[in-house]
Design a protein around this motif. Structure first.
Motif, PDB file in Angstrom:
ATOM      1  N   GLY A 112       0.802  -1.077  -0.037  1.00  0.00           N
ATOM      2  CA  GLY A 112      -0.061   0.059  -0.051  1.00  0.00           C
ATOM      3  C   GLY A 112       0.766   1.062  -0.039  1.00  0.00           C
ATOM      4  O   GLY A 112       0.577   2.190  -0.783  1.00  0.00           O
ATOM      5  N   GLY A 113       2.109   1.328   0.855  1.00  0.00           N
ATOM      6  CA  GLY A 113       2.754   2.337   0.968  1.00  0.00           C
ATOM      7  C   GLY A 113       3.563   2.742  -0.593  1.00  0.00           C
ATOM      8  O   GLY A 113       3.545   3.762  -0.891  1.00  0.00           O
ATOM      9  N   GLY A 114       4.044   1.576  -0.855  1.00  0.00           N
ATOM     10  CA  GLY A 114       4.606   1.796  -2.318  1.00  0.00           C
ATOM     11  C   GLY A 114       3.724   2.055  -3.436  1.00  0.00           C
ATOM     12  O   GLY A 114       4.044   2.934  -4.359  1.00  0.00           O
ATOM     13  N   VAL A 115       2.561   1.652  -3.464  1.00  0.00           N
ATOM     14  CA  VAL A 115       1.695   1.963  -4.449  1.00  0.00           C
ATOM     15  C   VAL A 115       1.320   3.640  -4.406  1.00  0.00           C
ATOM     16  O   VAL A 115       1.248   4.449  -5.325  1.00  0.00           O
ATOM     17  N   ARG A 116       0.945   4.052  -3.329  1.00  0.00           N
ATOM     18  CA  ARG A 116       0.722   5.558  -2.898  1.00  0.00           C
ATOM     19  C   ARG A 116       1.938   6.438  -3.115  1.00  0.00           C
ATOM     20  O   ARG A 116       1.704   7.346  -3.930  1.00  0.00           O
ATOM     21  N   GLU A 117       3.002   5.799  -2.816  1.00  0.00           N
ATOM     22  CA  GLU A 117       4.127   6.975  -3.067  1.00  0.00           C
ATOM     23  C   GLU A 117       4.536   6.823  -4.680  1.00  0.00           C
ATOM     24  O   GLU A 117       5.402   7.745  -5.054  1.00  0.00           O
TER      25      GLU A 117
ATOM     26  N   LEU B 120      -2.380  -6.729  -8.207  1.00  0.00           N
ATOM     27  CA  LEU B 120      -3.871  -6.003  -8.391  1.00  0.00           C
ATOM     28  C   LEU B 120      -3.774  -4.442  -8.066  1.00  0.00           C
ATOM     29  O   LEU B 120      -4.181  -3.552  -8.705  1.00  0.00           O
ATOM     30  N   PRO B 121      -3.221  -4.063  -6.765  1.00  0.00           N
ATOM     31  CA  PRO B 121      -3.224  -2.755  -6.412  1.00  0.00           C
ATOM     32  C   PRO B 121      -2.257  -1.774  -7.497  1.00  0.00           C
ATOM     33  O   PRO B 121      -2.537  -0.871  -7.774  1.00  0.00           O
TER      34      PRO B 121
END
Length: 761
Positions: free
Chosen positions: A650-655, A743-744
Motif C-alpha cells: 500500500g505504501g509503495g503504490v501510494r508513493e 492488483l493494486p
C-alpha cells in the motif's frame, strides 16, 4: 467524537483485510501465550500438589538389607524417615503387556511418601496377594482394580486392589521400574530395601545425601534418587512445550508490534493531507493520536478477547496433552489472573507500539508541507541502474529494483519488519526438522538400537544369544549391564553402562571427541559432565558398591537417557573390575525397514515367557503435540508477515502515484508501470527472505542446542531444514508478494489522468 468515529470507520473500510489479519494475528499470539501458561502450570503444579499431599520424601535410598535405617533419623536436617521397606525386583504381565517392577513391602499406609489412592482401596491382610499399582504403571499395563497380574516364569499371581499417585519417578520401560506396593507376605525374595528421608529444608538435599551415604557406608548404598529428579521426570516434555509456545508467542508479539507500527507510519505518510485537514477543522494533536490508538487497540482487544474465550471454552476439548494441560490449568488457583493478565499485557504492548507511531500523526502541521519531489521510480538513478539500462535489461526490472532500495532508511525498516516473522518461521521449521530427525535417524541422536531384551534369569547368556541369533531381522546384539554409581562427594548416583565389547563395540552417537576403544575409556553424556564439572579428556572416579571405578572420558555422546547423567564404556572394561559380571540386557539393532514392535513380539514368543523385549524409548515420542504447535505458530507468523507485506504494498503504490505521470510521459505502458511496483515488492521480500534465512538458521541451531544442553542430551541435536524446504519457503514468500502487489499496482497504473493529478496534488 462523531468525527473521530467517522474517520475510524472510513479507515476501516479502506483497510478491511489489514484489520482482519491484525485481529487474527493477535488472537493467535494470545492463544499461544495462554497455552504456554497452561503447559507451565500443568508441568509443575500437579506434581507439586501430589508431593505436598503425600508428604513426599526428598531422598530415596536403595540399600542392602542389612543397612541400619535408624541412624538416618538422627541426621541433622532429617525431619522424618519412611521405611525401611524390603524390595524385590520382578516382572509382571497383564493383557499381554509386560513391565519390570519393584515390589515394595508396605505393611501399613505410610505417613511419609504416602500413596494417594485414585481407584480401589489400600492393602488388607485378608488379601495377602493384593497390590496397589502406581498410576503410570497401571496406565502402561491397562490395569484396573480387580485385575490379575502374572509373574512370567512363575506360577504366582497378584491381584490389583488399588491404583495410587506417587511423587516418586514414574514408570519408564527399560529405564525406571514401576512401583508396586504389597504386603510383606507378597515380597518373597527381597534383595534390598528402600528408605525415604523427608528433610526440613529441601535445599540441603545434596548435603543430606552425602551424610546418609557416609553413615550407611558407600558399599551399602545402591542407588539414590531425589525430589528434583522426580519433579523433572514428572514435568517431562510439558515444560519444553510451554517454553516453545512462550518463546514464539513473545517473539510473535514483538513482530506484531513492529507490523502495527509500520502500518500506522505508512498510513500517516499516505494521508498527510487528510491529517492536515483534520488539524485545520479543529482536531487537537491528542485527538489525532487517539484516532489511531483507539482503532488499533480495538483490533487488539477483539483478537485478545476472542483468543481468551476460545481457550477457555474449547481448550480443554483439544485432544492430547494440550487439552489435558488446559483442563488441569483451569482448576489451578492462578488461572483467572493469567486469563486476564496475558491478554491485557498483549493489548498494552500493541497499544504502546501504536502510540509511538500515532504520536507522529499528532505532529503533522495544519498546513501541508510540499513533499520534496524526486525523479521517476524512487529518485535519481544510481550508477549500477544506469549501466543495467545500458545493457538493454528490461526497464521495468531495473526501475523496480532501484525503487525497492532507493530510500535506504525506509527500505531497510521495511525489510527488517518483514525479516522478523520470516526468521521465526525458519526457527520453527528447524524445530520441526529436529523432531523428524529423532524419528527418521535415531542413530544420529543417541539411539543406535531399536530394542532392549532382558532375561528373567531362566535363560542364561548363551540361551538369550541363541534366541536373538535365530531372528534374521536382528543384525547386531550388544550385551550390556547398567549399575548405579556414586559420584565423587557421594551426593547422588549416575548410570554406569557397559555396553558392547572391544571386539564388537557399541555404535556411539558422538558429538565431541572419539569412541571408547581402549581400557578404562568411556563416553559420557552432557548431564554427567555438568554434574561432575568435567569435560572430554578428564579422568573421573565413581564408586560401584565398594569398588572404585576410574574412567577416562574420551568423548561426549548424545545421551537421551537419565537426563544425560550416563557414562558408557565397554562391558570388557567393567569386567576388569568384576570378572563375574554377566550381561543383564542386550541392545538390538534391526534390519532397515523391520518393525520394532513385531520383532519384539516375535522374540518374546521365542523366549517362551523368559525374555522381556521392549522398544527403546524415543524422547521425541512425547513431543508429537509440538508439530501442531509449530504449524499453528507458522500460521500466526505468516499472518503477521502478510500484514507487513500489505502495508509495504500500500505504501509503495501510494508513493508511486506521482511517478505514474513521468513514466507515462517517457512512453511506458500500464503493464510496465505495474511491473515496476511488482518488481520492487518482490525485491524487498527477497531481501527479507535472504536475511531471515541467514539469521534464522544459526539462531535456531543455537536455541535447539541450548535446549539439548539444558535437558542433558547435549548440544549437537539441531537439524536445519533442507535446502529444498528453504527454497520452497522463499519462493512462496516472493511469489505471494508479487501476486498480492499485482492488483493494486495495476489499478494505480490504469487510473485516469485526472485522478492521478488529484493524488499527486
Amino acid at each position: 467524537m462523531r468525527a473521530t468515529l467517522r474517520w475510524a470507520h472510513s479507515d476501516l473500510r479502506a483497510h478491511r483485510g489489514e484489520a482482519l489479519f491484525l485481529v487474527l494475528a493477535t488472537a493467535g499470539i494470545v492463544a499461544s501465550l495462554l497455552l504456554a501458561t497452561a503447559l507451565f502450570g500443568y508441568a509443575t503444579n500437579p506434581w507439586q500438589r501430589t508431593f505436598a499431599e503425600a508428604r513426599g520424601a526428598h531422598v530415596w535410598l536403595h540399600t542392602v538389607p542389612s543397612a541400619d535405617a535408624r541412624a538416618l533419623a538422627r541426621l541433622d536436617g532429617v525431619s522424618s524417615v519412611a521405611g525401611p521397606y524390603r524390595t524385590e525386583s520382578a516382572a509382571v504381565a497383564a493383557r499381554g503387556t509386560r513391565a519390570s517392577v519393584e515390589l515394595r513391602a508396605t505393611p501399613d499406609l505410610p505417613s511419609v511418601g504416602r500413596p494417594l489412592l485414585t481407584a480401589g482401596h489400600w492393602l488388607e491382610p485378608a488379601a495377602p496377594d493384593g497390590v496397589v499399582l502406581e498410576s503410570s504403571l497401571a496406565r502402561a499395563l491397562l490395569a484396573e482394580p480387580g485385575d490379575t497380574l502374572t509373574l512370567p516364569g512363575t506360577a504366582r499371581t497378584l491381584t490389583v486392589e488399588g491404583i495410587a499417585d506417587s511423587a516418586e519417578p514414574p514408570y519408564h520401560p527399560g529405564d525406571q521400574p514401576g512401583l508396586v506396593w504389597a504386603l510383606p507376605s507378597a515380597v518373597r525374595a527381597p534383595a534390598g530395601q528402600v528408605i525415604g528421608l523427608r528433610l526440613g529444608d529441601p535445599a540441603d538435599t545434596d548435603y543430606a545425601v552425602q551424610r546418609a551415604v557416609t553413615v550407611l557406608g558407600a558399599s551399602a548404598v545402591g542407588e539414590v534418587s531425589t525430589w528434583q529428579q522426580a519433579r523433572a521426570e514428572a514435568q517431562g516434555d510439558n515444560r519444553l512445550l510451554g517454553q516453545v509456545l512462550g518463546l514464539f508467542g513473545l517473539a510473535a508479539l514483538v513482530a506484531a508490534g513492529f507490523a502495527v507500527h509500520g502500518a500506522i507510519a505508512t498510513r500517516i505518510r499516505g494521508h498527510l493531507r487528510d491529517l492536515s485537514v483534520l488539524k485545520a477543522i479543529g482536531f487537537t494533536p491528542g485527538q489525532v493520536v487517539r484516532v489511531f490508538l483507539l482503532q488499533h487497540l480495538a483490533y487488539a482487544l477483539l483478537g485478545a478477547v476472542a483468543a481468551a474465550a476460545l481457550t477457555e471454552g474449547l481448550g480443554s476439548r483439544v485432544p492430547g496433552r494440550l487439552g489435558d494441560a488446559v483442563g488441569v490449568w483451569q482448576g489451578l488457583p492462578g488461572h483467572t489472573l493469567a486469563v486476564v493478565a496475558v491478554p491485557a499485557g498483549a493489548v498494552l504492548f500493541i497499544g504502546l507500539t501504536t502510540g509511538l507511531a500515532a504520536w507522529r500523526a499528532g505532529r503533522v502541521p495544519p498546513v501541508p508541507v510540499p513533499r520534496r519531489t524526486s525523479g521517476p521510480a524512487g529518485g535519481r538513478l544510481t550508477g549500477p541502474a544506469r549501466r543495467a539500462l545500458g545493457l538493454r535489461l528490461p526497464a521495468a526490472l531495473v526501475l523496480g529494483c532501484h525503487k525497492a532500495f532507493a530510500g535506504r532508511g525506509r527500505s531497510l525498516a521495511t525489510v527488517a519488519r518483514l525479516t522478523l516473522p520470516l526468521l521465526l518461521i525458519v526457527v520453527a521449521l528447524s524445530a520441526w526438522t529436529t523432531i523428524d530427525r529423532f524419528h527418521s535417524s535415531p542413530e544420529r541422536v543417541g539411539l543406535p538400537t531399536s530394542l532392549t531384551a532382558r532375561s528373567d534369569g531362566a535363560l542364561d547368556a548363551p540361551g538369550v544369544r541363541s534366541v536373538l541369533d535365530r531372528d534374521s531381522r536382528v543384525t547386531a546384539a550388544y550385551p550390556g549391564v547398567e549399575v548405579a554409581a556414586l559420584v565423587p562427594g557421594q551426593t547422588g548416583t549416575i548410570a554406569l553402562r557397559g555396553v558392547g565389547t572391544r571386539a564388537e563395540p557399541y555404535p556411539y552417537a558422538l558429538a565431541e571427541g572419539r569412541a571408547a576403544r581402549g581400557p578404562d575409556e568411556a563416553v559420557a553424556g552432557q548431564g554427567l559432565l555438568d554434574l561432575l564439572h568435567a569435560r572430554v579428556g578428564d579422568w573421573v572416579r565413581m564408586t560401584v558398591g565398594d569398588r572404585p571405578q576410574i574412567l577416562h572420558i574420551v568423548g561426549r555422546g548424545l545421551e537421551p537417557r537419565n537426563a544425560g547423567r550416563v557414562v558408557t564404556t565397554s562391558l570388557d572394561t567393567l569386567r576388569e573390575n568384576d570378572p563375574e559380571l554377566s550381561p543383564a540386557f542386550y541392545e538390538l539393532r534391526l534390519r532397515p525397514g523391520a518393525d520394532p514392535r513385531r520383532v519384539a513380539a516375535a522374540l518374546t514368543s521365542a523366549g517362551h515367557g523368559h525374555l522381556e523385549v521392549h522398544p527403546v524409548a524415543n524422547p521425541a515420542d512425547g513431543l508429537s503435540p509440538l508439530r501442531g504447535v509449530v504449524a499453528g505458530l507458522i500460521a500466526v507468523l505468516a499472518l503477521i508477515g502478510l500484514v507487513e507485506l500489505l502495508t509495504a504494498i500500500g505504501g509503495g503504490v501510494r508513493e508511486g502515484e506521482r511517478d505514474v505521470l513521468a513514466l507515462r510521459a517517457i512512453g511506458m505502458s500500464p503493464r510496465q508501470i505495474t511491473a515496476i511496483t511488482v518488481t520492487a515488492t518482490s525485491c524487498t521480500t527477497l531481501a527479507a527472505v535472504v536475511a531471515g534465512t541467514a539469521l534464522g538458521l544459526p539462531l535456531a541451531r543455537r536455541l535447539i542446542d541450548a535446549q539439548g544442553g539444558s535437558s542433558g542430551i547435549g548440544a549437537g541435536i539441531a537439524q536445519s531444514p533442507s535446502p529444498g524446504l528453504l527454497l520452497l519457503l522463499g519462493s512462496a514468500a516472493v511469489l505471494g508478494a508479487a501476486a498480492l502487489a499485482t492488483l493494486p499496482a495495476a489499478r494505480s497504473a490504469r487510473r485516469r489522468l485526472a485522478d492521478t493529478l488529484s493524488a499527486v496534488a
